[in-house]
Motif scaffolding. Structure first.
Motif, PDB file in Angstrom:
ATOM      1  N   GLY A 241     -39.549 -15.273  19.019  1.00 42.98           N
ATOM      2  CA  GLY A 241     -39.235 -14.122  19.800  1.00 42.98           C
ATOM      3  C   GLY A 241     -38.520 -12.971  19.000  1.00 42.98           C
ATOM      4  N   ALA A 242     -37.561 -13.421  18.197  1.00 43.25           N
ATOM      5  CA  ALA A 242     -36.787 -12.420  17.465  1.00 43.25           C
ATOM      6  C   ALA A 242     -37.773 -11.744  16.331  1.00 43.25           C
ATOM      7  N   LEU A 243     -38.008 -12.817  15.721  1.00 45.66           N
ATOM      8  CA  LEU A 243     -38.900 -12.302  14.489  1.00 45.66           C
ATOM      9  C   LEU A 243     -40.231 -11.458  14.776  1.00 45.66           C
ATOM     10  N   GLN A 244     -41.133 -11.882  15.810  1.00 38.96           N
ATOM     11  CA  GLN A 244     -42.093 -10.977  16.192  1.00 38.96           C
ATOM     12  C   GLN A 244     -41.719  -9.486  16.644  1.00 38.96           C
ATOM     13  N   SER A 245     -40.666  -9.741  17.627  1.00 32.70           N
ATOM     14  CA  SER A 245     -40.022  -8.501  17.929  1.00 32.70           C
ATOM     15  C   SER A 245     -39.512  -7.456  16.925  1.00 32.70           C
ATOM     16  N   PHE A 246     -38.787  -7.944  15.635  1.00 32.88           N
ATOM     17  CA  PHE A 246     -38.570  -7.388  14.607  1.00 32.88           C
ATOM     18  C   PHE A 246     -39.796  -6.438  13.954  1.00 32.88           C
ATOM     19  N   LEU A 247     -41.000  -7.284  13.927  1.00 36.37           N
ATOM     20  CA  LEU A 247     -42.079  -6.828  13.343  1.00 36.37           C
ATOM     21  C   LEU A 247     -42.620  -5.696  14.147  1.00 36.37           C
ATOM     22  N   ASN A 248     -42.718  -5.931  15.427  1.00 39.67           N
ATOM     23  CA  ASN A 248     -43.201  -4.901  16.470  1.00 39.67           C
ATOM     24  C   ASN A 248     -42.233  -3.578  16.133  1.00 39.67           C
ATOM     25  N   CYS A 249     -41.176  -3.706  15.837  1.00 39.83           N
ATOM     26  CA  CYS A 249     -40.252  -2.631  15.752  1.00 39.83           C
ATOM     27  C   CYS A 249     -40.499  -1.931  14.430  1.00 39.83           C
ATOM     28  N   LEU A 250     -41.219  -2.272  13.589  1.00 44.14           N
ATOM     29  CA  LEU A 250     -41.751  -1.682  12.428  1.00 44.14           C
ATOM     30  C   LEU A 250     -42.937  -0.512  12.546  1.00 44.14           C
ATOM     31  N   GLY A 251     -43.235  -0.582  13.722  1.00 42.61           N
ATOM     32  CA  GLY A 251     -44.256   0.235  14.104  1.00 42.61           C
ATOM     33  C   GLY A 251     -45.697  -0.204  13.773  1.00 42.61           C
ATOM     34  N   LEU A 252     -45.932  -1.482  13.363  1.00 41.70           N
ATOM     35  CA  LEU A 252     -47.265  -2.216  13.243  1.00 41.70           C
ATOM     36  C   LEU A 252     -47.776  -2.464  14.340  1.00 41.70           C
ATOM     37  N   TYR A 258     -48.519 -12.949  15.955  1.00 39.12           N
ATOM     38  CA  TYR A 258     -48.550 -13.922  16.845  1.00 39.12           C
ATOM     39  C   TYR A 258     -50.222 -13.724  17.060  1.00 39.12           C
ATOM     40  N   LYS A 259     -51.102 -12.847  16.868  1.00 39.52           N
ATOM     41  CA  LYS A 259     -52.327 -12.915  17.284  1.00 39.52           C
ATOM     42  C   LYS A 259     -53.082 -13.547  15.966  1.00 39.52           C
ATOM     43  N   LEU A 260     -52.636 -13.450  14.769  1.00 40.06           N
ATOM     44  CA  LEU A 260     -53.256 -14.030  13.544  1.00 40.06           C
ATOM     45  C   LEU A 260     -52.855 -15.505  13.629  1.00 40.06           C
ATOM     46  N   LEU A 261     -51.651 -16.074  14.026  1.00 40.11           N
ATOM     47  CA  LEU A 261     -51.415 -17.547  14.332  1.00 40.11           C
ATOM     48  C   LEU A 261     -52.381 -18.070  15.396  1.00 40.11           C
ATOM     49  N   LYS A 262     -52.633 -17.177  16.529  1.00 40.58           N
ATOM     50  CA  LYS A 262     -53.460 -17.651  17.617  1.00 40.58           C
ATOM     51  C   LYS A 262     -54.880 -17.530  17.146  1.00 40.58           C
ATOM     52  N   ARG A 263     -55.188 -16.819  15.897  1.00 43.96           N
ATOM     53  CA  ARG A 263     -56.395 -16.689  15.721  1.00 43.96           C
ATOM     54  C   ARG A 263     -57.407 -15.655  16.558  1.00 43.96           C
ATOM     55  N   GLU A 264     -56.671 -14.533  17.082  1.00 42.74           N
ATOM     56  CA  GLU A 264     -57.299 -13.873  17.832  1.00 42.74           C
ATOM     57  C   GLU A 264     -57.794 -12.583  17.025  1.00 42.74           C
ATOM     58  N   LEU A 265     -57.207 -12.438  15.709  1.00 45.56           N
ATOM     59  CA  LEU A 265     -57.601 -11.362  14.921  1.00 45.56           C
ATOM     60  C   LEU A 265     -57.850 -11.980  13.603  1.00 45.56           C
ATOM     61  N   SER A 266     -59.063 -11.080  12.924  1.00 49.84           N
ATOM     62  CA  SER A 266     -59.443 -11.690  11.675  1.00 49.84           C
ATOM     63  C   SER A 266     -59.317 -10.394  10.767  1.00 49.84           C
ATOM     64  N   LEU A 267     -58.483 -10.644   9.948  1.00 47.67           N
ATOM     65  CA  LEU A 267     -57.941  -9.052   8.809  1.00 47.67           C
ATOM     66  C   LEU A 267     -58.496  -9.662   7.389  1.00 47.67           C
ATOM     67  N   PRO A 268     -58.796  -8.650   6.704  1.00 46.30           N
ATOM     68  CA  PRO A 268     -59.026  -9.041   5.132  1.00 46.30           C
ATOM     69  C   PRO A 268     -57.808  -9.787   4.583  1.00 46.30           C
ATOM     70  N   SER A 277     -46.144 -12.013   4.719  1.00 46.62           N
ATOM     71  CA  SER A 277     -45.105 -11.941   3.826  1.00 46.62           C
ATOM     72  C   SER A 277     -43.867 -11.397   4.633  1.00 46.62           C
ATOM     73  N   LEU A 278     -44.324 -10.202   5.278  1.00 48.54           N
ATOM     74  CA  LEU A 278     -43.312  -9.750   6.286  1.00 48.54           C
ATOM     75  C   LEU A 278     -42.449 -10.715   7.226  1.00 48.54           C
ATOM     76  N   ALA A 279     -43.375 -11.528   7.772  1.00 49.97           N
ATOM     77  CA  ALA A 279     -42.832 -12.632   8.807  1.00 49.97           C
ATOM     78  C   ALA A 279     -41.927 -13.562   8.004  1.00 49.97           C
ATOM     79  N   GLY A 280     -42.295 -13.824   6.712  1.00 49.61           N
ATOM     80  CA  GLY A 280     -41.624 -14.664   5.769  1.00 49.61           C
ATOM     81  C   GLY A 280     -40.238 -14.123   5.705  1.00 49.61           C
ATOM     82  N   LEU A 281     -40.117 -12.932   5.362  1.00 52.49           N
ATOM     83  CA  LEU A 281     -38.881 -12.087   5.062  1.00 52.49           C
ATOM     84  C   LEU A 281     -38.116 -11.984   6.451  1.00 52.49           C
ATOM     85  N   SER A 282     -38.798 -11.864   7.587  1.00 49.80           N
ATOM     86  CA  SER A 282     -38.143 -11.891   8.738  1.00 49.80           C
ATOM     87  C   SER A 282     -37.458 -13.111   9.347  1.00 49.80           C
ATOM     88  N   PHE A 283     -37.979 -14.162   8.833  1.00 57.43           N
ATOM     89  CA  PHE A 283     -37.631 -15.415   9.246  1.00 57.43           C
ATOM     90  C   PHE A 283     -36.036 -15.518   9.398  1.00 57.43           C
TER      91      PHE A 283
END
Ligand SMILES: [Zn+2]
Length: 312
Positions: A241-252, A258-268, A277-283
């Protein structure tokens, strides 16, 4: 909705949280901190958000590795619950989803029943041998009163349209001294306060209510439950919860990881690599915050064990 008095403490003073998003706002009781979403999301809004993808394609919610972790965590949670209830208890989980927790409890020797409104999730749960799953609204399931030893509401209370009548109904279903176990997101957690409308667990379009520990306490006591234990940490919910909240604060784009983990998004690939990488750094910072806030009694969830009082 828009209650004139707070369902938990009876106060009639409310304030609008300044961090609310444009479409929905969080209105909080000045007395106990319990909040509600205003305007109340329409049935269409909710259905859109409980689309089939909520439980994942083919009813597998996460990437295969994570799916294994999720199942492992459900087993761990089942053992945690098992230690706090009598052997061979009659357990009812309201909003049992795909039934992973009930399946684990059933393997530990408990008699398991579940209710689930999502047909897709219920279909998966119904396939599990030894678990009875009902898909009607709770009051219409024909469940026996005074029958259950344990009722579980795991990240469900905040989704209910009318928590008070549901708690009354639960009290009727429970036998004398029956146990009610609840976990909900903690709107007064540090991660919620620090990240405001970016808080992962706020989920303002789906959560009709938002609980503080004090408010949940009062709500349960007013409805005939005695608080046995209250904690505010969960390995499953708080660091992520804290990790995804941090990432949300970055304006992404909100909840991208979370959507990537849930396979709701496919990105290049390059974009995925960026998000991972960002998630790894925020862990580490996220886990640290989750630990500290819970030490201060302000962790990302509120987990309560209560007992039905004999007068009810
Ligand atoms: Zn209140």
């Amino acid at each position: 909705m828009n209650p004139e008095t707070c369902m938990a403490c009876g106060s009639s003073k409310f304030s609008i949280d300044p961090t609310s998003s444009e479409r929905f706002c969080l209105v909080q009781c000045a007395g106990c901190g319990v909040g509600f979403t205003k305007p109340k999301p329409t049935r269409e809004d909710l259905e859109k958000h409980y689309s089939q993808t909520y439980y994942g394609p083919e009813n597998v919610k996460f990437l295969p590795v994570l799916e294994k972790i999720v199942i492992w965590m459900a087993k761990r949670r089942a053992r945690w619950i098992d230690k706090r209830i009598r052997p061979r208890s009659r357990v009812l989980e309201i909003g049992c989803g795909r039934g992973v927790l009930l399946e684990a409890l059933s393997h530990l020797g408990h008699e398991c029943h579940g209710t689930e409104r999502s047909d897709l999730a219920a279909t998966r749960a119904q396939r599990i041998v030894g678990i009875k799953v009902y898909t009607d609204p709770l009051e219409q399931c024909g469940l026996r009163e005074n029958y259950f030893d344990v009722v579980i509401l795991w990240h469900v209370l905040e989704h209910l349209e009318n928590p008070v009548p549901t708690l009354t109904h639960i009290s009727n279903l429970l036998g004398p001294h029956g146990i009610l176990i609840i976990e909900v997101p903690n709107v007064w957690s540090w991660q919620a306060r620090l990240t405001g409308k970016h808080w992962f667990h706020l989920d303002i379009q789906r959560h009709l209510y938002h609980f503080s520990a004090q408010g949940l306490n009062k709500l349960l006591e007013r409805n005939g439950f005695l608080i046995i234990k209250i904690t505010t940490f969960s390995w499953e919910q708080c660091p992520f919860g804290a990790l995804q909240s941090f990432l949300n604060c970055l304006g992404l784009q909100p909840q991208t990881f979370y959507k990537l983990l849930k396979r709701e998004l496919s990105l290049p690939f390059s974009s995925k690599l960026f998000h991972y990488s960002l998630a790894g750094l925020s862990f580490l910072p996220a886990t640290l915050l989750a630990g500290l806030e819970s030490l201060a009694g302000r962790g990302g969830v509120i987990r309560v064990i209560t007992q039905k009082q004999s007068a009810h």
